[in-house]
Write a protein that holds these residues in place. Sequence first.
Motif, PDB file in Angstrom:
ATOM      1  N   LEU A  35       0.847  -1.202   0.000  1.00 31.13           N
ATOM      2  CA  LEU A  35       0.000   0.000   0.000  1.00 31.13           C
ATOM      3  C   LEU A  35       0.881   1.251   0.000  1.00 31.13           C
ATOM      4  N   PRO A  36       0.377   2.344  -0.602  1.00 28.57           N
ATOM      5  CA  PRO A  36       1.150   3.597  -0.620  1.00 28.57           C
ATOM      6  C   PRO A  36       0.905   4.477   0.604  1.00 28.57           C
ATOM      7  N   PHE A  37       0.220   3.912   1.615  1.00 26.54           N
ATOM      8  CA  PHE A  37      -0.038   4.684   2.828  1.00 26.54           C
ATOM      9  C   PHE A  37      -0.184   3.719   3.995  1.00 26.54           C
ATOM     10  N   GLU A  38      -0.126   4.276   5.188  1.00 31.30           N
ATOM     11  CA  GLU A  38      -0.382   3.490   6.398  1.00 31.30           C
ATOM     12  C   GLU A  38      -1.349   4.278   7.265  1.00 31.30           C
ATOM     13  N   ILE A  39      -2.127   3.561   8.069  1.00 28.42           N
ATOM     14  CA  ILE A  39      -3.064   4.224   8.981  1.00 28.42           C
ATOM     15  C   ILE A  39      -2.855   3.661  10.385  1.00 28.42           C
ATOM     16  N   ALA A  40      -2.637   4.581  11.319  1.00 25.75           N
ATOM     17  CA  ALA A  40      -2.461   4.208  12.721  1.00 25.75           C
ATOM     18  C   ALA A  40      -3.334   5.119  13.571  1.00 25.75           C
ATOM     19  N   GLY A  41      -3.476   4.733  14.823  1.00 25.19           N
ATOM     20  CA  GLY A  41      -4.242   5.582  15.736  1.00 25.19           C
ATOM     21  C   GLY A  41      -5.449   4.870  16.271  1.00 25.19           C
ATOM     22  N   GLY A  42      -6.361   5.608  16.853  1.00 26.47           N
ATOM     23  CA  GLY A  42      -7.515   4.940  17.408  1.00 26.47           C
ATOM     24  C   GLY A  42      -8.382   5.840  18.246  1.00 26.47           C
ATOM     25  N   HIS A  43      -9.056   5.193  19.189  1.00 28.43           N
ATOM     26  CA  HIS A  43     -10.067   5.851  20.011  1.00 28.43           C
ATOM     27  C   HIS A  43      -9.415   6.884  20.933  1.00 28.43           C
ATOM     28  N   ILE A  44      -9.981   8.063  20.996  1.00 26.00           N
ATOM     29  CA  ILE A  44      -9.421   9.101  21.864  1.00 26.00           C
ATOM     30  C   ILE A  44     -10.387   9.516  22.956  1.00 26.00           C
ATOM     31  N   GLY A  45     -11.484   8.772  23.100  1.00 20.41           N
ATOM     32  CA  GLY A  45     -12.521   9.142  24.072  1.00 20.41           C
ATOM     33  C   GLY A  45     -12.017   9.211  25.502  1.00 20.41           C
ATOM     34  N   ASP A  46     -10.938   8.510  25.807  1.00 21.66           N
ATOM     35  CA  ASP A  46     -10.406   8.515  27.176  1.00 21.66           C
ATOM     36  C   ASP A  46      -9.059   9.233  27.265  1.00 21.66           C
ATOM     37  N   LEU A  47      -8.729  10.020  26.255  1.00 20.31           N
ATOM     38  CA  LEU A  47      -7.387  10.627  26.195  1.00 20.31           C
ATOM     39  C   LEU A  47      -7.399  12.143  26.358  1.00 20.31           C
ATOM     40  N   VAL A  48      -8.470  12.694  26.899  1.00 25.36           N
ATOM     41  CA  VAL A  48      -8.526  14.154  27.061  1.00 25.36           C
ATOM     42  C   VAL A  48      -7.391  14.612  27.975  1.00 25.36           C
ATOM     43  N   GLY A  49      -6.577  15.522  27.464  1.00 25.13           N
ATOM     44  CA  GLY A  49      -5.455  16.052  28.228  1.00 25.13           C
ATOM     45  C   GLY A  49      -4.261  15.112  28.338  1.00 25.13           C
ATOM     46  N   LYS A  50      -4.314  13.964  27.629  1.00 27.87           N
ATOM     47  CA  LYS A  50      -3.237  12.973  27.713  1.00 27.87           C
ATOM     48  C   LYS A  50      -2.614  12.756  26.341  1.00 27.87           C
ATOM     49  N   PRO A  51      -1.556  13.483  26.024  1.00 26.20           N
ATOM     50  CA  PRO A  51      -0.903  13.243  24.720  1.00 26.20           C
ATOM     51  C   PRO A  51      -0.371  11.811  24.629  1.00 26.20           C
ATOM     52  N   VAL A  52      -0.403  11.242  23.439  1.00 18.69           N
ATOM     53  CA  VAL A  52       0.102   9.876  23.256  1.00 18.69           C
ATOM     54  C   VAL A  52       1.564   9.863  22.847  1.00 18.69           C
ATOM     55  N   ALA A  53       2.126  11.052  22.581  1.00 18.55           N
ATOM     56  CA  ALA A  53       3.510  11.108  22.088  1.00 18.55           C
ATOM     57  C   ALA A  53       4.168  12.420  22.490  1.00 18.55           C
ATOM     58  N   GLU A  54       5.493  12.374  22.560  1.00 18.39           N
ATOM     59  CA  GLU A  54       6.279  13.606  22.592  1.00 18.39           C
ATOM     60  C   GLU A  54       6.221  14.192  21.184  1.00 18.39           C
ATOM     61  N   PRO A  55       6.477  15.502  21.050  1.00 17.12           N
ATOM     62  CA  PRO A  55       6.606  16.031  19.689  1.00 17.12           C
ATOM     63  C   PRO A  55       7.659  15.219  18.911  1.00 17.12           C
ATOM     64  N   HIS A  56       7.337  14.845  17.691  1.00 16.88           N
ATOM     65  CA  HIS A  56       8.215  13.971  16.911  1.00 16.88           C
ATOM     66  C   HIS A  56       8.124  14.329  15.433  1.00 16.88           C
ATOM     67  N   VAL A  57       8.975  13.708  14.647  1.00 18.38           N
ATOM     68  CA  VAL A  57       9.092  14.033  13.221  1.00 18.38           C
ATOM     69  C   VAL A  57       8.992  12.744  12.419  1.00 18.38           C
TER      70      VAL A  57
END
Length: 129
Positions: A35-57
């Motif tokens: 595939l020419p793309f990838e998809i990651a991630g998911g449900h954020i309903g319980d992530l208010v105020g909780k970043p999943v990552a440090e700033p990254h590149v």
Amino acid sequence: MTTPHAVTELPQWRQVEGHFRQVPYFLTREMMGGLPFEIAGGHIGDLVGKPVAEPHVHDVDEIYLLLSPEPGAAVIDVELNDAPGVTYRSPAAILVPAGVKHRFVTRQASQGSYCFGIFVLESRPGATP
Ligand code: ZN
């Protein structure tokens, strides 16, 4: 082809630089013959105020796709290159160009809200260099 090419063992968990936990991938470059793309991630309903990552590149473009059951029910701040976050409400698609430091922080999200990162592995026809 008479049967759909389906992948049902999902998500596939991967360690990704800058992220605090393994990241759930739903589509990867290896699937479906490539595939020419990838998809990651998911449900954020319980992530208010909780970043999943440090700033990254990433060395490829990433598009955040923010979705919720009702319009406006998910709100994220997208931080680019250490600037103050810009607020977006669902539904929204936000381009993070390759090489730009970034992350998002969930500010509001009802149950059933999702934020996906779509990694564009091949150059986009309309992209400006
Ligand atoms: Zn990213």
